[in-house]
Design an enzyme around this catalytic site. Structure first.
Site, PDB file in Angstrom:
ATOM      1  CB  ALA A  84      -0.911   0.007   1.231  1.00  0.00           C
ATOM      2  CB  THR A  85       0.528   4.513  -1.744  1.00  0.00           C
ATOM      3  OG1 THR A  85       0.374   3.915  -3.031  1.00  0.00           O
ATOM      4  CG2 THR A  85       1.321   5.798  -1.861  1.00  0.00           C
ATOM      5  CG  HIS A 112       3.560   3.465  -4.920  1.00  0.00           C
ATOM      6  ND1 HIS A 112       2.723   2.970  -3.958  1.00  0.00           N
ATOM      7  CD2 HIS A 112       4.409   2.452  -5.227  1.00  0.00           C
ATOM      8  CE1 HIS A 112       3.034   1.714  -3.694  1.00  0.00           C
ATOM      9  NE2 HIS A 112       4.064   1.379  -4.460  1.00  0.00           N
ATOM     10  CD  GLU A 141       6.648   9.663   7.859  1.00  0.00           C
ATOM     11  OE1 GLU A 141       6.946  10.515   8.723  1.00  0.00           O
ATOM     12  OE2 GLU A 141       5.506   9.196   7.713  1.00  0.00           O
ATOM     13  NE  ARG A 160      11.580  11.573  11.109  1.00  0.00           N
ATOM     14  CZ  ARG A 160      10.353  11.070  11.165  1.00  0.00           C
ATOM     15  NH1 ARG A 160       9.627  10.902  10.078  1.00  0.00           N
ATOM     16  NH2 ARG A 160       9.831  10.730  12.322  1.00  0.00           N
TER      17      ARG A 160
END
Length: 144
Positions: free
Chosen positions: A41-42, A77, A50, A121
């Site tokens: 899943a994307t 993606h 991350e 971040r």
């Protein structure tokens, strides 16, 4: 945060795509997702990008007294990846602006480049972050 955390730092991280990361399994409680392809899943892929960045800067923060939270993502993606394949994630710190750290990240699944993009971040002090979060929870409960 170490003064050695600066642009140019490169890192790599590998991660085996688990069964639980596919669209039908991750969103098993959403009926229309059960018919979707059984591929990474994307949203889960973004999470792996991350975590690769977190891992890449760990030597430069005073863990666990300093941590980081994601504040921006921008990923394409590019290819589907079935569970069981190993992601090879490569990243680079491209900017450090105060407590904000910017990254360029790419990943391959052994056959295809599956993603590329940018991530940011913010370095945090967990006790301050958690105190603000507790205030927010208390206020939300009081308003409910």
């Amino acid at each position: 945060m170490s003064p050695e955390l600066k642009p140019g730092i490169e890192f790599e991280w590998t991660y085996v795509v688990p069964e639980r990361s596919t669209v039908p399994r991750l969103y098993h409680d959403t009926p229309f997702c059960l018919d979707m392809p059984d591929v990474l899943a994307t949203g889960y892929m973004v999470g792996m990008m991350e975590l690769a960045c977190v891992n890449g800067i760990m030597p430069y923060v005073d863990w666990p007294r300093e941590q980081s939270v994601g504040v921006h993502v921008n990923f394409s993606h590019l290819a589907a990846t079935p569970p069981g394949m190993t992601l090879q994630i490569r990243g680079k710190v491209v900017a450090v602006e105060g407590r904000r750290v910017k990254f360029r990240v790419e990943a391959w699944d052994g056959m295809d480049k599956i993603t590329e993009g940018e991530h940011e971040r913010m370095i945090i002090a967990p006790e301050k972050f958690n105190a603000k979060l507790a205030e927010k929870k208390a206020k939300a409960c009081a308003e409910a």
